[in-house]
Design a protein around this motif. Structure first.
Motif, mmCIF file in Angstrom:
data_model
loop_
_atom_site.group_PDB
_atom_site.id
_atom_site.type_symbol
_atom_site.label_atom_id
_atom_site.label_comp_id
_atom_site.label_asym_id
_atom_site.label_seq_id
_atom_site.Cartn_x
_atom_site.Cartn_y
_atom_site.Cartn_z
ATOM 1 N N TYR A 125 0.343 5.773 -0.487
ATOM 2 C CA TYR A 125 -0.657 6.832 -0.412
ATOM 3 C C TYR A 125 -0.029 8.179 -0.756
ATOM 4 O O TYR A 125 1.150 8.415 -0.476
ATOM 5 C CB TYR A 125 -1.222 6.947 1.015
ATOM 6 N N TYR A 134 -4.528 6.537 -3.690
ATOM 7 C CA TYR A 134 -3.720 5.516 -3.067
ATOM 8 C C TYR A 134 -3.616 4.302 -3.979
ATOM 9 O O TYR A 134 -4.329 4.213 -4.990
ATOM 10 C CB TYR A 134 -4.211 5.157 -1.670
ATOM 11 N N TYR A 160 0.827 -1.195 0.000
ATOM 12 C CA TYR A 160 0.000 0.000 0.000
ATOM 13 C C TYR A 160 0.866 1.252 0.000
ATOM 14 O O TYR A 160 1.821 1.363 0.781
ATOM 15 C CB TYR A 160 -0.894 0.040 1.242
ATOM 16 N N ASP A 191 0.931 -3.487 7.933
ATOM 17 C CA ASP A 191 -0.003 -3.770 9.041
ATOM 18 C C ASP A 191 -0.725 -2.506 9.482
ATOM 19 O O ASP A 191 -0.915 -2.263 10.668
ATOM 20 C CB ASP A 191 0.736 -4.377 10.236
ATOM 21 N N SER A 192 -1.102 -1.688 8.509
ATOM 22 C CA SER A 192 -1.820 -0.427 8.727
ATOM 23 C C SER A 192 -0.969 0.648 9.359
ATOM 24 O O SER A 192 -1.423 1.779 9.516
ATOM 25 C CB SER A 192 -3.083 -0.627 9.566
ATOM 26 N N GLU A 193 0.267 0.385 9.746
ATOM 27 C CA GLU A 193 1.154 1.425 10.269
ATOM 28 C C GLU A 193 1.812 2.130 9.104
ATOM 29 O O GLU A 193 2.409 1.494 8.244
ATOM 30 C CB GLU A 193 2.210 0.814 11.173
ATOM 31 N N ALA A 194 1.695 3.450 9.081
ATOM 32 C CA ALA A 194 2.181 4.233 7.951
ATOM 33 C C ALA A 194 3.579 4.778 8.192
ATOM 34 O O ALA A 194 3.914 5.209 9.293
ATOM 35 C CB ALA A 194 1.224 5.382 7.668
ATOM 36 N N TYR A 221 -0.995 12.162 0.220
ATOM 37 C CA TYR A 221 -1.814 13.076 0.996
ATOM 38 C C TYR A 221 -1.357 14.494 0.710
ATOM 39 O O TYR A 221 -0.223 14.741 0.359
ATOM 40 C CB TYR A 221 -1.641 12.841 2.501
ATOM 41 N N PHE A 247 6.047 7.681 6.561
ATOM 42 C CA PHE A 247 5.904 8.865 5.731
ATOM 43 C C PHE A 247 7.233 9.346 5.174
ATOM 44 O O PHE A 247 8.287 9.218 5.809
ATOM 45 C CB PHE A 247 5.282 10.001 6.545
ATOM 46 N N GLY A 248 7.148 9.970 4.004
ATOM 47 C CA GLY A 248 8.274 10.704 3.473
ATOM 48 C C GLY A 248 8.366 12.065 4.146
ATOM 49 O O GLY A 248 7.528 12.433 4.973
ATOM 50 N N GLN A 249 9.375 12.827 3.757
ATOM 51 C CA GLN A 249 9.642 14.126 4.385
ATOM 52 C C GLN A 249 8.762 15.244 3.854
ATOM 53 O O GLN A 249 8.729 16.327 4.415
ATOM 54 C CB GLN A 249 11.107 14.517 4.167
ATOM 55 N N PHE A 306 2.532 14.736 1.057
ATOM 56 C CA PHE A 306 3.204 13.640 1.742
ATOM 57 C C PHE A 306 2.845 12.319 1.089
ATOM 58 O O PHE A 306 1.684 12.050 0.777
ATOM 59 C CB PHE A 306 2.810 13.582 3.214
ATOM 60 N N LEU A 350 -4.532 16.074 7.132
ATOM 61 C CA LEU A 350 -4.086 15.363 5.936
ATOM 62 C C LEU A 350 -5.301 14.837 5.180
ATOM 63 O O LEU A 350 -6.153 14.167 5.757
ATOM 64 C CB LEU A 350 -3.188 14.185 6.311
#
Lengths: 116, 110
Positions: free
Chosen positions: B33, B48, B31, B96-99, B35, B101-103, B90, B43
């Motif tokens: 995404y 996605y 997955y 496991d649903s934990e995201a 934003y 992120f990029g900077q 972003f 956000l």
């Protein structure tokens, strides 16, 4: 609609005092709930999550969150705030899109300001 | 440990110009995404992807297109930029649903 609400734009607390950042959710079925923190000019960082089990979840940097099903809340807490905790905090919930794929829905964020 | 990398970090566009934002992850996540973050609005999900070759619309997809030709890359395109697309963008990937992120990419459309 699947959503989370963060009712406070900003929370002010003195260093050493306990802090609470509020979050309520609306989702069908069992919720997967998350807290993220964003420091200036950075991406979001994972703090903690609730999927199942104990209603009190412990996470990074001494933070914890309490899941309350009857109140549909997932408030973030810390017993003793630090100035370095000052940041933007986001609550999020796993939701399902129209196509059946999962996605993360975020609240509008709460700015935490810890004063010395 | 690169994680999620976004390029560019900053960009100024003139109205009507086009550009592509690149997101790359090295964690083999299915997955991904995109934003946008705007003051007071948190956000908001643009598009996605649930895997190579598959994309879906989020809350605010208008004016954007995406592609996921390779599992590790997720591209966000603006065909004709508008001032309303001035924002911080972003990218994230999840396990496991934990995201993760990029900077972020700070885009200004003038």
């Amino acid at each position: 609609a699947q959503s989370v609400a963060q009712p406070e734009d900003q929370v002010n607390v003195a260093e050493g005092n306990p802090l609470t950042v509020k979050c309520t959710y609306s989702v069908s079925g069992n919720p997967y709930l998350f807290w993220y923190v964003q420091y200036p000019n950075r991406g979001l960082q994972f703090l903690l999550k609730y999927i199942t089990g104990d209603n009190l979840v412990k996470g990074s940097y001494g933070f914890e969150a309490e899941f309350n099903k009857s109140q549909t809340s997932f408030h973030l807490k810390k017993p003793s705030a630090l100035v370095s905790d000052s940041a933007l905090y986001f609550c999020a919930v796993r939701a399902w899109g129209k196509t059946g794929f999962q996605k993360l829905v975020f609240g509008t964020g709460t700015r935490l300001l810890v004063s010395p | 440990n690169a994680g999620v990398t976004q390029t560019p970090k900053f960009r100024v566009l003139k109205t009507g110009q086009s550009m592509t934002l690149l997101c790359a992850q090295d964690m083999n996540h299915e997955y991904m995404y995109w934003y946008r973050q705007d003051p007071g609005m948190g956000l908001r999900l643009i598009h996605y992807s649930v895997g190579e070759g598959t994309t879906a619309k989020g809350e605010v997809p208008d004016g954007y297109n995406v592609s996921r030709l390779k599992k590790q890359n997720f591209l966000l395109g603006l065909e004709s930029a508008a001032p309303s697309q001035t924002s911080v963008y972003f990218c994230a990937s999840t396990r496991d649903s934990e995201a993760f992120f990029g900077q972020g990419t700070r885009l200004t459309v003038v």
